[in-house]
Design a protein around this motif. Structure first.
Motif, PDB file in Angstrom:
ATOM      1  N   ILE A  76      42.177  43.744  34.914  1.00 40.29           N
ATOM      2  CA  ILE A  76      41.821  44.497  33.968  1.00 40.29           C
ATOM      3  C   ILE A  76      42.339  44.640  32.931  1.00 40.29           C
ATOM      4  O   ILE A  76      43.059  44.682  32.343  1.00 40.29           O
ATOM      5  CB  ILE A  76      41.942  46.388  34.854  1.00 40.29           C
ATOM      6  N   CYS A  79      40.718  49.796  29.869  1.00 39.71           N
ATOM      7  CA  CYS A  79      40.457  50.844  30.693  1.00 39.71           C
ATOM      8  C   CYS A  79      40.571  52.447  29.610  1.00 39.71           C
ATOM      9  O   CYS A  79      40.880  51.841  28.763  1.00 39.71           O
ATOM     10  CB  CYS A  79      42.106  50.733  31.427  1.00 39.71           C
ATOM     11  N   ASN A 145      38.820  55.775  36.195  1.00 39.69           N
ATOM     12  CA  ASN A 145      38.304  54.251  36.869  1.00 39.69           C
ATOM     13  C   ASN A 145      38.354  53.346  38.271  1.00 39.69           C
ATOM     14  O   ASN A 145      38.446  52.778  39.139  1.00 39.69           O
ATOM     15  CB  ASN A 145      39.747  53.334  36.510  1.00 39.69           C
ATOM     16  N   THR A 147      34.653  52.501  37.636  1.00 37.77           N
ATOM     17  CA  THR A 147      33.186  51.375  37.039  1.00 37.77           C
ATOM     18  C   THR A 147      33.049  50.025  36.220  1.00 37.77           C
ATOM     19  O   THR A 147      31.823  49.980  37.227  1.00 37.77           O
ATOM     20  CB  THR A 147      33.374  52.020  35.136  1.00 37.77           C
ATOM     21  N   THR A 148      34.380  49.500  36.944  1.00 43.48           N
ATOM     22  CA  THR A 148      33.792  47.773  37.265  1.00 43.48           C
ATOM     23  C   THR A 148      34.798  47.979  38.741  1.00 43.48           C
ATOM     24  O   THR A 148      35.088  47.586  39.286  1.00 43.48           O
ATOM     25  CB  THR A 148      35.710  46.727  36.264  1.00 43.48           C
ATOM     26  N   GLY A 149      33.681  46.290  38.527  1.00 42.14           N
ATOM     27  CA  GLY A 149      33.559  45.993  40.502  1.00 42.14           C
ATOM     28  C   GLY A 149      35.564  45.841  40.708  1.00 42.14           C
ATOM     29  O   GLY A 149      36.047  45.959  41.689  1.00 42.14           O
ATOM     30  N   THR A 150      35.910  45.058  39.496  1.00 45.06           N
ATOM     31  CA  THR A 150      37.701  44.812  39.674  1.00 45.06           C
ATOM     32  C   THR A 150      38.359  46.012  39.830  1.00 45.06           C
ATOM     33  O   THR A 150      39.693  46.288  41.026  1.00 45.06           O
ATOM     34  CB  THR A 150      38.555  44.664  38.008  1.00 45.06           C
ATOM     35  N   GLU A 151      38.247  47.201  39.729  1.00 47.88           N
ATOM     36  CA  GLU A 151      38.521  48.243  40.018  1.00 47.88           C
ATOM     37  C   GLU A 151      38.271  49.239  41.152  1.00 47.88           C
ATOM     38  O   GLU A 151      39.438  49.433  41.255  1.00 47.88           O
ATOM     39  CB  GLU A 151      37.737  49.635  38.649  1.00 47.88           C
TER      40      GLU A 151
END
Length: 209
Positions: A76, A79, A145, A147-151
């Motif tokens: 990430i 952030c 957190n 919002t993103t695919g990795t999170e």
């Protein structure tokens, strides 16, 4: 003066010969150190039976999942806020290091070298703490957190490794209730028997004393 020199030389020669004879007849020099070194090196070996047991397999899974969770959180780049990311990063890294250390201790039978340490209690504290903090870190990361695919992937692995640690905690507590101390107690008892047999063999050979 010449006679005094010869007498001194003769005295030195006799003292040297006497020390050589004493050193050759001493039983401590040729036997004590090699036996000790041989025992220390012979006790370190890979315990494949532990790695095939439930506790060994669970620890391997915990180490692997903790490493994957740590790698996910490290990827990430941005952030906002970052408190949840930093907390998750600390928990996953700590769990990977501590659990990996315990896996190394048990798989190489190094815990038998420190029998005064309660390794079963240490393992229990690690599994309980890892279960609680991974669960807490996953909730915080999911709330702050997500919002993103990795999170999201990091959150999924966080809850997954929490479940594995929780199951490991259940098995350890069940072993404690049975009163046998788990696999660590059995391995410690085996080490105690080996030391007793070695001591009896040493007493039977007086030349080692």
């Amino acid at each position: 003066m010449m006679r005094n020199t010869e007498e001194a030389d003769g005295f030195d020669g006799e003292a040297s010969n006497t020390s050589m004879i004493s050193g050759a007849s001493s039983p401590y020099q040729p036997t004590t150190e090699p036996v000790h070194s041989r025992n220390v090196l012979g006790g370190i070996k890979c315990d494949t039976e532990y790695l095939k047991s439930n506790f060994g397999i669970l620890k391997l899974i915990e180490v692997a999942l903790s490493l994957i969770a740590f790698i996910c959180i490290e990827t990430i780049m941005l952030c906002l806020p970052c408190g949840g990311v930093y907390f998750y990063e600390f928990v996953s890294c700590s769990a990977f290091i501590v659990t990996g250390f315990l896996l190394l201790i048990y798989s190489l039978n190094l815990h038998t070298k420190l029998p005064h340490v309660n390794w079963s209690l240490t393992d229990l504290v690690n599994t309980v703490a890892s279960t609680f903090f991974f669960f807490l870190a996953s909730i915080v990361l999911a709330a702050l957190n997500h919002t993103t695919g990795t999170e999201i992937v990091a959150v999924i692995f966080g809850f997954l490794v929490t479940a594995v640690y929780a199951f490991n905690t259940y098995l350890v507590v069940r072993q404690w209730r049975k009163g046998d101390g788990g696999s660590s107690g059995a391995q410690t008892s085996e080490y105690t028997r080996a030391r007793t047999a070695s001591r009896s063999d040493t007493e039977a050979r007086p030349e080692l004393h």
